[in-house]
Design an enzyme around this catalytic site. Structure first.
Site, PDB file in Angstrom:
ATOM      1  CG  ASP A 105      -2.097   0.950   1.100  1.00  0.00           C
ATOM      2  OD1 ASP A 105      -3.132   0.592   0.518  1.00  0.00           O
ATOM      3  OD2 ASP A 105      -1.951   2.088   1.583  1.00  0.00           O
TER       4      ASP A 105
ATOM      5  CE1 TYR B 116      -5.426   6.676  -0.766  1.00  0.00           C
ATOM      6  CE2 TYR B 116      -5.241   7.150   1.576  1.00  0.00           C
ATOM      7  CZ  TYR B 116      -5.318   6.245   0.538  1.00  0.00           C
ATOM      8  OH  TYR B 116      -5.285   4.897   0.817  1.00  0.00           O
TER       9      TYR B 116
ATOM     10  CG  HIS C 218      -4.347  -4.137   0.208  1.00  0.00           C
ATOM     11  ND1 HIS C 218      -3.821  -3.628  -0.958  1.00  0.00           N
ATOM     12  CD2 HIS C 218      -4.239  -3.141   1.130  1.00  0.00           C
ATOM     13  CE1 HIS C 218      -3.424  -2.389  -0.756  1.00  0.00           C
ATOM     14  NE2 HIS C 218      -3.664  -2.065   0.507  1.00  0.00           N
TER      15      HIS C 218
END
Length: 407
Positions: free
Chosen positions: A184, A320, A376
């Protein structure tokens, strides 16, 4: 030798949450307001009420934060200030004096809790049935803005800047050269370490490759140039990416554009914070219907607790925004290929399936492993597979004499 706090700015840290914070959490859980729900829609509209109500009941009445706190405090932890940001990290040295230094980085919505089951095998392989030569000194930093590294106090904390901070952190710990591992955001940061600090990086191990998946539908000509196996993987990668882009990017767009607005809801409501995170554990793990089929329920709640107790829902989301609005030298997207020896471990349950023929355009790939299970959150879902691949990668580099370790 590890510097002393006096000469490195490093201070010991111990998690000690006031009981009043836990009492406040319990009061909020008891007074939660619940929305209505359409019948029979399952997870298609988001987290189902029945599932979340049961998880909240467990959180309120059965989950034991003090036990989780004690488990985390078994790791030596510290804080230091780097580039104006508080950085919290665990530093677990191996009993093996010649162990390889390794910085392991989490992502969103993860934390250092992800690494609960890999630290022991990595630092002390002999105690876990492994070869002592495969030992690591493990450093687990919390990304600025996340958990006890938060909140951030200024803009600009994206992957490149975080990688620079990690390089400084490892210098303060006395590690001139070291390896990096991550998935990630941890993958983006680890890749940047290898790209920007190649002289210091022994190798980069990734369980996600940013930009390595098929992001456009492959043409017939493109598919024709591939082997049958890579052709099928490319089509699967594209289908997975297309579905995720269509149905799974709501969190991404909100956090990339209005993280502050989101933060009010998640900082005020523990049920909201839980739902925001647990949805991703359901969607991104190799599970059937429930995330607990892939990840231990209490570990998942401990991960949520690090966001809730530190009030860092908003500051963790800012990474982000910073990526989406990065400019100039410190842009998060790769600018040129990495020369660092790189391994990619792909877990089939991850929404993003990397493609080797694409990865080799930007990475110095020396190991490529495709697992048919796991997702993930590899360190939580399949810790044995991840540990085995990390060991094998660095063992190969060591045996080939590709690096001279600084102990």
């Amino acid at each position: 030798m590890t510097p002393t706090p006096a000469d490195s700015g490093i201070r010991p840290f111990r998690i000690d949450v006031p009981q009043s914070d836990l009492d406040d959490l319990h009061d909020r859980l008891d007074r939660a307001r619940w929305p209505d729900e359409l019948p029979g829609v399952g997870w298609t509209y988001g987290v189902p009420s029945g599932y979340l109500r049961e998880l909240v009941r467990h959180w309120r009445h059965e989950y034991d934060w003090r036990a989780a706190e004690a488990r985390l405090n078994a790791w030596p932890q510290f804080t230091t200030e780097i580039d104006g940001a508080r950085v919290h990290f665990a530093h677990i040295r191996s009993p093996e004096p010649d162990a390889t230094p390794l910085v392991v980085t989490h992502g969103w919505p993860g934390s250092i809790v992800e690494f609960t089951d890999i630290v022991g095998p990595l630092t002390d392989p002999a105690a876990h049935g492994g070869d002592p030569a495969d030992a690591f000194h493990v450093v687990l930093p919390s990304i600025p803005g996340f958990g006890f590294s938060g909140p951030t106090r200024e803009t600009g904390w994206e992957a490149r800047r975080i990688a620079d901070a990690w390089a400084e952190l490892m210098t303060r710990l006395g590690y001139d050269r070291f390896g990096a591992q991550g998935g990630d955001w941890g993958a983006a940061i680890s890749r940047e370490l290898g790209r920007v600090h190649p002289g210091r990086i022994l190798g980069v191990h990734l369980n996600l490759l940013p930009g390595g998946q098929a992001t456009t539908e492959p043409t017939a000509e493109e598919l024709e140039a591939l082997s049958p196996a890579e052709r099928e993987r490319t089509l699967t990668s594209w289908r997975r990416w297309e579905k995720w882009s269509r149905e799974g990017t709501g969190y991404f767009h909100v956090q990339s554009t209005r993280p502050q607005t989101l933060s009010y809801a998640l900082t005020d409501s523990p049920v909201g914070q839980l739902a925001w995170i647990v949805e991703k554990f359901q969607e991104w793990t190799d599970s059937g219907e429930l995330p607990e089929e892939a990840v231990d329920r209490d570990l998942m709640l401990t991960n949520v607790m690090l966001y809730w107790l530190t009030g860092t829902a908003g500051s963790s989301a800012r990474v982000y925004y910073e990526r989406a609005h990065a400019r100039g030298e410190r842009i998060a997207a790769p600018q040129e290929p990495s020369t660092a020896p790189t391994a990619v471990a792909s877990f089939f349950g991850d929404p993003q399936i990397p493609l080797r023929h694409k990865a080799e355009r930007t990475e110095n790939i020396v190991r490529w492993t495709e697992f048919d299970r796991g997702g993930h959150f590899a360190a939580l879902e399949k810790p044995d597979l991840l540990v085995g691949d990390v060991r094998a990668f660095f063992r190969r580099l060591r045996e080939k004499g590709w690096f001279g370790l600084c102990r």
